[in-house]
Motif scaffolding. Structure first.
Motif, short mmCIF file in Angstrom:
data_model
loop_
_atom_site.label_atom_id
_atom_site.label_comp_id
_atom_site.label_asym_id
_atom_site.label_seq_id
_atom_site.Cartn_x
_atom_site.Cartn_y
_atom_site.Cartn_z
N LEU A 230 -0.52 2.69 5.28
CA LEU A 230 -0.41 1.88 4.06
C LEU A 230 -1.29 2.46 2.96
O LEU A 230 -0.86 2.63 1.81
CB LEU A 230 -0.80 0.43 4.36
CG LEU A 230 -0.72 -0.50 3.16
CD1 LEU A 230 0.73 -0.82 2.84
CD2 LEU A 230 -1.50 -1.78 3.41
N ILE A 231 -2.54 2.76 3.33
CA ILE A 231 -3.48 3.25 2.31
C ILE A 231 -3.03 4.61 1.80
O ILE A 231 -3.09 4.88 0.60
CB ILE A 231 -4.90 3.37 2.91
CG1 ILE A 231 -5.36 2.02 3.43
CG2 ILE A 231 -5.87 3.91 1.87
CD1 ILE A 231 -6.15 1.19 2.51
N GLN A 232 -2.56 5.44 2.69
CA GLN A 232 -2.10 6.76 2.23
C GLN A 232 -0.96 6.59 1.22
O GLN A 232 -0.92 7.27 0.21
CB GLN A 232 -1.62 7.62 3.41
CG GLN A 232 -2.72 8.10 4.35
CD GLN A 232 -3.87 8.83 3.65
OE1 GLN A 232 -3.78 9.14 2.46
NE2 GLN A 232 -4.96 9.05 4.37
N ARG B 233 -3.82 -8.01 0.68
CA ARG B 233 -3.07 -8.85 1.60
C ARG B 233 -2.34 -7.99 2.62
O ARG B 233 -2.34 -8.28 3.82
CB ARG B 233 -2.06 -9.70 0.82
CG ARG B 233 -1.41 -10.75 1.68
CD ARG B 233 -0.51 -11.62 0.86
NE ARG B 233 0.34 -10.82 -0.03
CZ ARG B 233 1.17 -11.33 -0.91
NH1 ARG B 233 1.27 -12.64 -1.04
NH2 ARG B 233 1.91 -10.56 -1.69
N GLY B 234 -1.77 -6.89 2.12
CA GLY B 234 -1.06 -5.98 3.02
C GLY B 234 -1.97 -5.50 4.14
O GLY B 234 -1.60 -5.49 5.32
N ILE B 235 -3.17 -5.16 3.76
CA ILE B 235 -4.10 -4.65 4.77
C ILE B 235 -4.48 -5.73 5.76
O ILE B 235 -4.57 -5.49 6.97
CB ILE B 235 -5.35 -4.07 4.08
CG1 ILE B 235 -4.96 -2.83 3.29
CG2 ILE B 235 -6.43 -3.74 5.09
CD1 ILE B 235 -6.02 -2.34 2.37
N THR B 236 -4.70 -6.92 5.23
CA THR B 236 -5.12 -8.00 6.13
C THR B 236 -4.04 -8.34 7.15
O THR B 236 -4.33 -8.72 8.27
CB THR B 236 -5.45 -9.26 5.30
OG1 THR B 236 -5.95 -8.84 4.04
CG2 THR B 236 -6.47 -10.11 6.00
N GLU B 237 -2.79 -8.16 6.73
CA GLU B 237 -1.70 -8.52 7.63
C GLU B 237 -1.55 -7.54 8.79
O GLU B 237 -1.05 -7.89 9.85
CB GLU B 237 -0.37 -8.55 6.86
CG GLU B 237 -0.15 -9.87 6.16
CD GLU B 237 1.01 -9.78 5.18
OE1 GLU B 237 1.53 -8.67 4.96
OE2 GLU B 237 1.37 -10.83 4.62
N LEU B 238 -1.98 -6.31 8.54
CA LEU B 238 -1.77 -5.28 9.55
C LEU B 238 -2.69 -5.49 10.73
O LEU B 238 -3.79 -6.01 10.58
CB LEU B 238 -2.00 -3.90 8.95
CG LEU B 238 -1.02 -3.53 7.84
CD1 LEU B 238 -1.41 -2.23 7.20
CD2 LEU B 238 0.38 -3.45 8.41
N THR B 239 -2.22 -5.05 11.87
CA THR B 239 -3.05 -5.24 13.05
C THR B 239 -3.63 -3.94 13.56
O THR B 239 -4.72 -3.92 14.11
CB THR B 239 -2.23 -5.91 14.17
OG1 THR B 239 -0.96 -5.27 14.21
CG2 THR B 239 -2.10 -7.38 13.94
N SER B 240 -2.94 -2.84 13.36
CA SER B 240 -3.47 -1.60 13.94
C SER B 240 -4.07 -0.71 12.86
O SER B 240 -3.66 -0.73 11.71
CB SER B 240 -2.37 -0.84 14.68
OG SER B 240 -1.58 -0.14 13.74
N LYS B 241 -5.03 0.04 13.30
CA LYS B 241 -5.71 0.97 12.40
C LYS B 241 -4.71 1.99 11.86
O LYS B 241 -4.80 2.41 10.71
CB LYS B 241 -6.81 1.66 13.22
CG LYS B 241 -7.72 2.57 12.43
CD LYS B 241 -8.85 1.81 11.76
CE LYS B 241 -9.62 2.71 10.83
NZ LYS B 241 -10.32 2.02 9.77
N HIS B 242 -3.77 2.34 12.71
CA HIS B 242 -2.80 3.36 12.32
C HIS B 242 -1.94 2.88 11.15
O HIS B 242 -1.71 3.60 10.18
CB HIS B 242 -1.93 3.68 13.54
CG HIS B 242 -0.91 4.73 13.28
ND1 HIS B 242 -1.26 6.04 13.04
CD2 HIS B 242 0.44 4.66 13.18
CE1 HIS B 242 -0.16 6.74 12.81
NE2 HIS B 242 0.88 5.93 12.90
#
Lengths: 1159, 155
Positions: free
Chosen positions: A50-52, A36-45
């Protein structure tokens, strides 16, 4: 984007709350939070951040000792997710293995999954998985066994296969189908990555083929497809079985479970069709067995569904691959028609593909569909367009080449894909060289190719183009014209916009101008120099190209005008940092000022007398002897140096310092460059473009023209619609007219639609007549056309490519007088390094080396399927009685080595044709061979009147195959002949006995034939394929195939040497492997007993036994020795094998293992 | 078969399976190329693509693209049906499968795939058998061995 996010978010709560297992609520939620966190984000950065963060937290937790396996599982899922998004999580690999090892079943499953996703075959961590797999294979829990087999079927380290192989083999007898199926697939995987290792279990594959579960049976077909592709002649005896299976499948005899959209087992059908097409290729008698079932398949596949079309497509391919049968071909052609005309685009695509495949055999088929092809040529979908061009490429001939090349170039102009550009560029070049109608067209076309394809072009294109120009063809006049045209066009190109030209093209241009600008009258060398000089100023011009340019200028630099250009250049570029450039400039300047020297260095010949190249470099002999006299070390070729280096290393290492419990054989062989491989590859790289695979070449996919002139085409021509084609003007007149008028019959269109489309239709028709010109006549009156038209067209066909440039073309690098290679040849040498690399790698021991052989050690009924009475593999609906031979075999395969047991086993079977024969044949053994060691007499094949049996007799200096031909009928078999071939053996007939002279086998008699066998290279098992042919009394020719398996010990002889000699030989041999063998530990003197067992079973000579060490020697028949050093080591026998032949120790070791395993 | 990729309409990767050893860098390039190429396809074009010397067969199911790379001489239509059978299997397992099922249970999707394809070959084409296998493995979490065995017995 947003609607998906919304859907995701709205679905989340329900998804989280509906988690079914209350025991692990955190698992989904943590992953869920992440997703969900990833889906909410808009920029690749942001995502990366987040993943790191996530990865850091995962890393922390996995390495914490308090993490339970259950938590670990959840962490692993998250790590897999992160990797999928493209972020490396390599720290978790080791934990995945740990999870597979220590977790409970469910955690284990995730662990195995993570391992198979994270690691590839060569990853070193995989070694740590071996023990886990071993443990799970022995587990009583079926699921764990399944998981282990699944992971083995996906990734497993090649070197560790021997460790688990016996256990996987064992699973072939497992009562559960699913386990058997997975075991078969695991073996398939082994076969793909290390075919040598599974050679001995070929008989088990046959058993899998006979499995009563269709799933296991179809899994075994993967292996068979692979093996048949490699060596179709060895599996001809299985054709009957494959055909029977296919018949049953097509007939709907399989459980309904296997239906796919109510089509019975389509995957199975297609697999079988593929195998059959391989087996029936170029083999009339085998093909005849298939016609019926192919017809049946065509007939049954009538439903309108993709899957039936898939089957039809495969059927059509098979029909066109095997020996032709007119009736089937007609049906197949109709099928292709349906595909091509289908409104569904996927089917159209496949139709084009099928047409491309068959068009070489049956060009008329393309004619029938010419309007569809034209339509596809303008299709909006580039993929369809491309496939159409592929088809056109195949039907190109001297008459339609202009139109087709124009179409190809048009596509090329718009192509953005590099791969396509290179591919098409190669194709256009090939067509241009083959069919160019005239010189100026050829030069124009090649110019376009050079411009469009640019620098990605396959390097052999400019090479062969230049060779074509320099070597020329039959008529010198034409050659001059060609060169003149080239010079003309290049001069004008340089005058226009040289900056746009690609590097390769610039190189070609400068070489041609340097070489041939004198051909054009009135073109002053100085003018050319002025044209070439600006190229040196181009920014994108590489230093290689500059060298070509300068070399060309050097060749032209005669006269005062040139000298001034040269000096001007020297001033401008003299300060260049590129030393090569500076040297060339210097040369240019020097030679331009000294016309005498220039003529000597670069003689202006007409370029046709070949340069003498002294490849032995004998002119250096004096220098060498002087150097030697002065104390220089003598030259050693590279492989010798390598060998010595290896020996030095071998001597300095303590013998058993590194004895591993598992086989190192494959790795040790692969790890060292054996001298043979080395010298071979160096030999290869010296070769010329002959070896470089030409990407643009026709990929015929191994299709040979089985359609003779009197074959299918002739028959087809009789049909009314094609009769029109025979009315084509005779080829002679075609030539005279110059091939301008459309004379190919155009299939009349279905009632042209009224209105404006009429005009478009007419244009299409015109295009069609251009495209398909010459096609019909080629099909109908082929031979005549060939005979007449070829000589003139022949011009551009490439000459046989010689090594490098053999012409006297002056090398542009004219610094030293004789031996400096011209850029052309240097270029081709360079290309070879690039192009032949795939070949080089192909020349290392390939899977083809390992002869797949049906296990000869277990001559069980199912194995000797050469017999026509062999029961076809069984599907569940077969009679239960048919399964019995299989069951009998199951017990036997383990340990049969003697014929007695086999006979017993056979007697269980319902039919046993062989039982009495072998026993009464031994008296027929030639006298001189009696008393010599020999294998049991085994039946080879039989038919109505003849029975063939054979055994292998070992004499001191040869191995003889003795074939007994017993004729039980009343009449003689006339003109009896035996043919035998083998990839691993040299077979030669031993002449002698009186009965061999006349080739008749009288009734009620036994004829004996002897063949001497010499192995060409050692392999664990070797196979001999043969065919017995004779005439029956009624004159009907009869022929029966058979095969005979031999193993290495048949060709091993003891080698008697003294201990000293042994020591010397030991140092001289270089290919070695070490391994631990089982010891016969229950004997009073285990070492002696073990060595004697080896001596007795494998004919080795025990040279000496000193305390806990023993040395053993043997030799390959008419081949090099193999030495074995054995030592007792911690309850094992540590052996070290050496031989000058790389494969020999490996194969011998295998047989040692077997000899010691049998009791 | 060389690889299987599942990605969304936005080009986000949902599942990747490599049947032949491929270096990481190459994988990334392939994924990039595939999504770009497949997403750029217009409607009413065929379901096949060329990529280097491979054929790529793709199909869109709702918001997900399934994309399978095969050798040139392999049967494209059959590959299309392999994709379809996989979707059917997913559907049978999840019951009316949607992209979210695959996102949140991607490991399950992998398990199903492993029962259906192995090492790039079709392993089991019977829908029932695959379903039973997965079911049997899933039941392990209840650690009811008898139950598991009886399920497996029907395989």
């Amino acid at each position: 984007m947003s609607d998906v996010v919304e859907r995701t978010l709205t679905a989340l709560p329900s998804l989280l709350s509906s988690d079914p297992s209350p025991g692990r609520p955190s698992s989904t939620s943590k992953l869920g939070t992440l997703i969900r966190g990833i889906t909410e984000l808009t920029s690749k950065h942001d995502e990366e951040k987040l993943i790191q963060r996530e990865l850091v937290s995962i890393k922390e937790q996995v390495s914490s000792p308090n993490t339970t396996m259950r938590q670990m599982k959840e962490l692993m899922v998250r790590a897999v997710y992160c990797e999928m998004l493209g972020y490396e999580a390599s720290f978790s690999y080791i934990h995945a293995i740990k999870l597979a090892q220590q977790g409970t079943a469910l955690d284990k499953r995730v662990g195995y999954l993570a391992v198979s996703l994270f690691l590839n075959e060569s990853h070193e961590l995989l070694l740590l998985l071996v023990n886990t797999v071993l443990k799970d294979l022995q587990s009583t829990n079926l699921i764990e066994v399944c998981m282990a087999l699944t992971v083995v079927g996906q990734v497993f380290p090649k070197d560790m296969i021997p460790a688990i192989l016996p256990m996987v083999e064992e699973k072939l007898n497992h009562p559960k189908e699913i386990i058997r199926r997975k075991a078969v697939l695991a073996l398939y995987k082994f076969y793909l990555i290390a075919p040598n290792q599974v050679q001995h279990i070929h008989s088990k594959f046959r058993k899998a083929l006979c499995d009563k579960d269709p799933g296991v049976m179809s899994a075994s077909l993967h292996i068979y497809l692979e093996m048949v592709t490699e060596k179709p002649e060895s599996y001809k005896d299985l054709v009957v079985s494959f055909v029977t299976i296919l018949k049953q499948v097509v007939g709907g005899k399989l459980p309904i479970d296997f239906n796919y959209h109510s089509v019975p087992a389509p995957w199975l059908q297609i697999q079988l069709l593929r195998i059959l097409s391989l087996l029936g290729k170029n083999d009339r008698s085998t093909s005849e067995m298939m016609y019926e079932v192919l017809d049946e398949s065509l007939r049954r596949a009538e439903m309108n569904h993709n899957i039936t079309y898939a089957i039809l497509f495969e059927c059509v391919k098979t029909i066109y691959t095997i020996h032709p049968k007119a009736e089937l071909l007609e049906k197949a052609a109709k099928c292709i028609g349906n595909f091509v005309l289908s409104p569904k685009i996927n089917l159209k695509y496949l139709g084009l593909k099928a047409l491309t495949y068959v068009v070489q055999q049956d060009a008329n088929l393309a004619l029938q569909h010419q309007m569809t092809i034209i339509e596809c040529l303008d299709h909006a979908d580039l993929i369809i367009k491309r496939e159409t061009l592929e088809l056109l490429f195949r039907i190109t001939n001297g008459q339609n080449v202009k139109v087709i090349v124009e179409k190809l170039l048009e596509f090329l102009r718009h192509s953005k894909d590099d791969y396509v550009t290179i591919d098409l560029g190669g194709k256009v070049t090939e067509l241009a060289e083959k069919y160019a109608p005239d010189n100026s067209w050829f030069i124009r076309t090649m110019n376009t190719v050079f411009l469009l394809v640019g620098d990605q072009m396959q390097p052999d294109i400019p090479n062969s183009f230049l060779r074509l120009l320099s070597e020329g063809f039959e008529s010198a006049e034409e050659d001059q014209q060609l060169r003149l045209l080239a010079v003309d066009s290049y001069v004008s190109l340089l005058q226009e916009q040289p900056a746009r030209l690609p590097q390769r093209f610039l190189q070609v241009i400068s070489w041609v101008l340097g070489e041939y600008s004198s051909v054009k009258e009135g073109l002053e060398p100085a003018t050319v120099l002025r044209l070439l000089a600006p190229l040196l100023d181009l920014r994108h011009c590489s230093s290689e190209t500059k060298s070509w340019v300068l070399a060309a200028m050097t060749k032209l630099s005669a006269g005062p005008a040139c000298l001034s250009v040269a000096q001007e250049l020297a001033e401008r570029h003299g300060g260049s940092l590129d030393t090569t450039l500076r040297q060339r400039l210097h040369e240019l300047q020097h030679l331009a000022s000294d016309g005498e020297l220039l003529r000597r260095v670069l003689p202006c010949s007409d370029g046709l007398e070949p340069l003498e190249v002294d490849s032995t470099l004998s002119f250096l002999d004096g220098f060498v002897s002087e150097a030697l006299a002065a104390g220089a070390a003598p030259y050693k070729p590279p492989h010798q140096r390598q060998e010595e280096l290896a020996q030095e290393k071998a001597l300095s290492v303590e013998p058993y310092g590194l004895s591993l419990p598992l086989s190192l054989s494959s790795s040790s062989i692969a790890g060292r460059l054996s001298p043979t491989v080395l010298s071979m590859s160096s030999g290869l790289s010296g070769n010329s473009t002959e070896l470089s695979p030409k990407g643009g070449a026709l990929r015929l996919e191994g299709v040979t023209r089985v359609w003779g002139k009197e074959g299918y085409l002739a028959k087809a021509a009789l049909k009314p619609e094609e009769a029109a084609k025979t009315e084509v003007p005779c080829p002679l007149s075609v030539l005279q007219e110059g091939g301008s008028a459309p004379r190919t019959p155009v299939v009349s269109l279905p009632a042209p639609a009224p209105g404006p489309s009429l005009q478009a239709e007419r244009e299409k028709q015109q295009l069609a007549s251009c495209l398909f010109m010459g096609l019909g006549s080629q099909g109908a009156a082929g031979p005549c056309l060939m005979g007449k038209a070829e000589p003139t067209r022949h011009g551009f066909r490439k000459k046989v490519k010689g090594q490098g440039s053999s012409s006297g073309a002056r090398g542009p690098s004219g610094d030293s007088a004789s031996s400096s290679p011209s850029p052309l040849s240097a270029q081709s040498a360079m290309d070879n390094l690039l192009c032949s690399s795939p070949l080089d790698s192909g020349s290392t021991p390939s899977p083809a080396d390992s002869a797949p052989s049906p296990a000869d050690s277990a001559p069980s009924p199912a194995d000797s399927a050469t017999s026509p009475a062999d029961p076809a593999p069984h599907l569940p609906h077969d009679l239960p009685a048919n399964n019995r031979p299989c069951d009998a075999q199951e017990d036997l395969t383990e340990d049969t080595d003697t014929s007695e047991t086999v006979v017993e086993g056979n007697s269980v079977a319902v039919v046993d044709p062989y039982d009495p024969e072998p026993l009464c044949l031994s008296p027929h053994l030639p006298e001189e061979l009696c008393g010599l060691p020999r294998s049991e007499i085994r039946p080879l094949c039989r038919d109505a009147s003849l029975v063939l049996s054979a055994c292998c007799v070992r004499t001191d200096h040869s191995s003889l195959l003795v074939v007994f031909v017993s004729n039980a009928s009343d009449s003689a078999a006339r003109r009896f002949a035996l043919q035998m071939t083998s990839g691993d053996l040299e077979v030669s007939r031993v002449r002698g006995g009186p009965e061999e002279e006349e080739e008749h086998v009288e009734g009620h008699s036994v004829a004996v034939y002897q063949y001497s066998l010499v192995p060409t290279r050692p392999s664990v098992h070797m196979e001999l394929a043969g065919r017995a042919s004779y005439q029956r009394p009624d004159g009907e020719p009869q022929s029966t195939p058979f095969s005979y398996g031999l193993s290495l010990p048949d060709f091993i002889r003891p080698l008697s040497v003294s201990t000293e000699e042994y020591g010397r030989l030991w140092l001289a041999s270089s290919n070695d492997i070490k391994q631990n063998l089982a010891l016969l530990s229950q004997e009073p003197d285990p070492l002696r007993a073990t060595l004697h067992r080896l001596r007795d079973r494998l004919q080795l000579n025990v040279v000496d036994i000193i305390a806990s060490e023993g040395i053993v020697a043997c030799q390959l028949l008419q081949g090099p020795p193999c030495l074995m050093h054995c030592r007792l080591n911690a309850g094992c026998l540590a052996v070290w094998l050496r031989s000058s032949l790389p494969e020999l120790p490996d194969c011998l070791l295998y047989h040692c293992q077997r000899a010691l395993a049998q009791h | 078969m060389h690889f299987l990729l599942l990605f969304s309409r936005q080009g986000r990767l949902r599942l990747q399976k490599w049947f032949t050893p491929t270096p990481e860098r190459e994988k990334k390039k392939i994924i990039r190329d595939m999504t770009a190429m497949v997403l750029a396809r217009k409607p009413k074009t065929c379901n096949f693509l060329h990529w280097m010397d491979l054929k790529v067969v793709y199909k869109r199911y709702a918001s997900l693209f399934f994309c399978l790379a095969i050798d040139d001489q392999e049967n494209e239509l059959l590959a299309l049906e392999i994709l379809h059978r996989y979707v059917e299997l997913l559907d049978k397992y999840f019951g009316n499968v949607c992209e979210l099922d695959i996102i949140f249970n991607f490991e399950k999707a992998y398990f199903i795939l492993d029962e259906f394809l192995i090492g790039g070959e079709v392993q089991e084409t019977s829908k029932q058998t695959v379903a039973r296998c997965i079911e049997a493995s899933d039941m392990l979490q209840e650690v009811n061995v008898f139950n598991v065995l009886s399920t497996l017995a029907c395989c």
